[in-house]
Motif scaffolding. Sequence first.
Motif, PDB file in Angstrom:
ATOM      1  N   PRO A   1       0.796  -1.238   0.000  1.00 43.70           N
ATOM      2  CA  PRO A   1       0.000   0.000   0.000  1.00 43.70           C
ATOM      3  C   PRO A   1       0.826   1.285   0.000  1.00 43.70           C
ATOM      4  N   ASP A   2       2.011   1.275   0.604  1.00 43.86           N
ATOM      5  CA  ASP A   2       2.810   2.503   0.729  1.00 43.86           C
ATOM      6  C   ASP A   2       3.908   2.532  -0.327  1.00 43.86           C
ATOM      7  N   GLN A   3       3.504   2.670  -1.565  1.00 39.80           N
ATOM      8  CA  GLN A   3       4.461   2.611  -2.671  1.00 39.80           C
ATOM      9  C   GLN A   3       5.525   3.714  -2.588  1.00 39.80           C
ATOM     10  N   HIS A   4       5.184   4.834  -2.004  1.00 40.45           N
ATOM     11  CA  HIS A   4       6.146   5.940  -1.933  1.00 40.45           C
ATOM     12  C   HIS A   4       7.313   5.634  -0.996  1.00 40.45           C
ATOM     13  N   LEU A   5       7.190   4.582  -0.190  1.00 41.51           N
ATOM     14  CA  LEU A   5       8.248   4.243   0.759  1.00 41.51           C
ATOM     15  C   LEU A   5       9.238   3.216   0.212  1.00 41.51           C
ATOM     16  N   ILE A   6       8.932   2.660  -0.971  1.00 46.03           N
ATOM     17  CA  ILE A   6       9.806   1.616  -1.528  1.00 46.03           C
ATOM     18  C   ILE A   6      10.207   1.966  -2.961  1.00 46.03           C
ATOM     19  N   THR A   7      11.263   1.315  -3.422  1.00 50.71           N
ATOM     20  CA  THR A   7      11.706   1.442  -4.810  1.00 50.71           C
ATOM     21  C   THR A   7      11.989   0.051  -5.362  1.00 50.71           C
ATOM     22  N   SER A   8      11.392  -0.238  -6.511  1.00 57.37           N
ATOM     23  CA  SER A   8      11.685  -1.481  -7.225  1.00 57.37           C
ATOM     24  C   SER A   8      12.680  -1.148  -8.328  1.00 57.37           C
ATOM     25  N   HIS A   9      13.881  -1.707  -8.242  1.00 59.69           N
ATOM     26  CA  HIS A   9      14.979  -1.292  -9.113  1.00 59.69           C
ATOM     27  C   HIS A   9      15.023  -2.130 -10.396  1.00 59.69           C
ATOM     28  N   ASN A  10      15.305  -1.472 -11.501  1.00 57.52           N
ATOM     29  CA  ASN A  10      15.495  -2.154 -12.776  1.00 57.52           C
ATOM     30  C   ASN A  10      16.938  -2.649 -12.874  1.00 57.52           C
ATOM     31  N   LEU A  11      17.110  -3.932 -13.067  1.00 56.41           N
ATOM     32  CA  LEU A  11      18.447  -4.506 -13.199  1.00 56.41           C
ATOM     33  C   LEU A  11      18.755  -4.776 -14.668  1.00 56.41           C
ATOM     34  N   ILE A  12      20.020  -4.961 -14.969  1.00 60.38           N
ATOM     35  CA  ILE A  12      20.439  -5.142 -16.363  1.00 60.38           C
ATOM     36  C   ILE A  12      19.805  -6.384 -16.980  1.00 60.38           C
ATOM     37  N   THR A  13      19.753  -7.461 -16.202  1.00 60.33           N
ATOM     38  CA  THR A  13      19.170  -8.715 -16.708  1.00 60.33           C
ATOM     39  C   THR A  13      17.851  -9.002 -15.991  1.00 60.33           C
ATOM     40  N   PRO A  14      16.712  -8.704 -16.633  1.00 64.40           N
ATOM     41  CA  PRO A  14      15.423  -9.017 -16.003  1.00 64.40           C
ATOM     42  C   PRO A  14      15.236 -10.532 -15.868  1.00 64.40           C
ATOM     43  N   VAL A  15      14.580 -10.938 -14.816  1.00 65.18           N
ATOM     44  CA  VAL A  15      14.309 -12.360 -14.591  1.00 65.18           C
ATOM     45  C   VAL A  15      12.823 -12.525 -14.281  1.00 65.18           C
ATOM     46  N   GLU A  16      12.214 -13.519 -14.909  1.00 63.79           N
ATOM     47  CA  GLU A  16      10.795 -13.794 -14.689  1.00 63.79           C
ATOM     48  C   GLU A  16      10.602 -15.225 -14.197  1.00 63.79           C
ATOM     49  N   GLU A  17       9.612 -15.398 -13.349  1.00 62.02           N
ATOM     50  CA  GLU A  17       9.170 -16.733 -12.936  1.00 62.02           C
ATOM     51  C   GLU A  17       8.002 -17.155 -13.806  1.00 62.02           C
ATOM     52  N   VAL A  18       8.008 -18.395 -14.238  1.00 63.95           N
ATOM     53  CA  VAL A  18       6.870 -18.937 -14.985  1.00 63.95           C
ATOM     54  C   VAL A  18       5.813 -19.405 -13.991  1.00 63.95           C
ATOM     55  N   ILE A  19       4.569 -19.072 -14.265  1.00 66.39           N
ATOM     56  CA  ILE A  19       3.446 -19.534 -13.439  1.00 66.39           C
ATOM     57  C   ILE A  19       2.739 -20.649 -14.194  1.00 66.39           C
ATOM     58  N   TYR A  20       2.608 -21.806 -13.546  1.00 71.21           N
ATOM     59  CA  TYR A  20       1.993 -22.976 -14.165  1.00 71.21           C
ATOM     60  C   TYR A  20       0.620 -23.245 -13.551  1.00 71.21           C
ATOM     61  N   LEU A  21      -0.328 -23.577 -14.407  1.00 72.14           N
ATOM     62  CA  LEU A  21      -1.624 -24.075 -13.943  1.00 72.14           C
ATOM     63  C   LEU A  21      -1.485 -25.573 -13.721  1.00 72.14           C
ATOM     64  N   ALA A  22      -1.724 -26.022 -12.501  1.00 71.15           N
ATOM     65  CA  ALA A  22      -1.561 -27.436 -12.151  1.00 71.15           C
ATOM     66  C   ALA A  22      -2.911 -28.041 -11.786  1.00 71.15           C
ATOM     67  N   LYS A  23      -3.145 -29.254 -12.271  1.00 73.79           N
ATOM     68  CA  LYS A  23      -4.366 -29.981 -11.929  1.00 73.79           C
ATOM     69  C   LYS A  23      -4.107 -31.476 -12.079  1.00 73.79           C
ATOM     70  N   ARG A  24      -4.997 -32.283 -11.509  1.00 74.72           N
ATOM     71  CA  ARG A  24      -4.850 -33.727 -11.633  1.00 74.72           C
ATOM     72  C   ARG A  24      -5.095 -34.152 -13.083  1.00 74.72           C
ATOM     73  N   GLN A  25      -4.278 -35.089 -13.541  1.00 79.86           N
ATOM     74  CA  GLN A  25      -4.218 -35.418 -14.955  1.00 79.86           C
ATOM     75  C   GLN A  25      -5.545 -35.888 -15.541  1.00 79.86           C
ATOM     76  N   TRP A  26      -6.274 -36.708 -14.814  1.00 82.50           N
ATOM     77  CA  TRP A  26      -7.450 -37.351 -15.409  1.00 82.50           C
ATOM     78  C   TRP A  26      -8.763 -36.710 -14.971  1.00 82.50           C
ATOM     79  N   ASP A  27      -8.704 -35.582 -14.311  1.00 87.80           N
ATOM     80  CA  ASP A  27      -9.930 -34.930 -13.834  1.00 87.80           C
ATOM     81  C   ASP A  27     -10.728 -34.319 -14.978  1.00 87.80           C
TER      82      ASP A  27
END
Length: 290
Positions: free
Chosen positions: A246-272
């Motif tokens: 909520p207090d965005q003015h109190l923090i800084t998210s820094h841009n780095l030379i090499t951006p890194v992303e996490e992949v988000i996977y949808l997981a479910k039971r195979q035969w459902d």
Amino acid sequence: MINLVWLNTFCTLIETGHFTRTAEKLAMTQPGVSQHIQKLESYLGHHLIQREGKRFHLTETGESVYKQGRQTLLQLNELETTLKVDDPFSGRCRIASPGSVGLKLYPKILDWQQSHPKLNINYTFASNLGIEQALEERKLDIGLITRPSSHSSITCVPIAREQLCLVTSSQVTDISWESLLKLGYIDHPDGAHHASLLLGANYPEFHETGQFEQKGFSNQIAMILQPVARNLGFTVLPAHAVAAFPDQHLITSHNLITPVEEVIYLAKRQWDNQPARITHLIGLIEQELS
């Protein structure tokens, strides 16, 4: 077990009051109706109707069987109707995700529930391992995880990516390696993993979070940035968690030379076979995260 066809014939006979009308309603012959009644009486060992020429009346046992039988047939009919109707806006939806994704998704899913009050949303914030275990134990319908599952019974489909962010207080402008060492690290349950991905890609000196003095720890996703905002240390978090602070003015998210992303996977039971409400929920999630 009582034959439900015989029971239905008996109840229909009582309601029509006539063998011929019962036969017409059930597309049977009149002797066929009589045969069903006789078979039901033989099975129960009691007379259910007392015949008087072309008329009949219920015996005491017949009245009891009719009351219970009609209730049973109505309940079975309701069950059949319920199973045939796959309402996309009614029923329970059980979902779990990491905290960062949950901060973004949960309010949107609640908006959906408000529009369709017959929905029952069960949302859990959990680790990848906890989500996989809950899926295997059939405690979840779907889950969102940040790595492919090693369980053969669980299928994973990549549906989105989330950027990792190095976050300091707004007072910090220098994010050199030396500056980070002086700041110290605010840890969290995925802190080592996230730091290894982002810092490992941008700082040759980085090997593990143990290189930093730990200045704090929180397992509550909404609280991790509180000590960061007070300039007690820095951390690495997914973008949705940073955006939810909520207090965005109190923090800084820094841009780095090499951006890194996490992949988000949808997981479910195979035969459902997923009901319509879960299919609709998946579409809502994909739209929100895309």
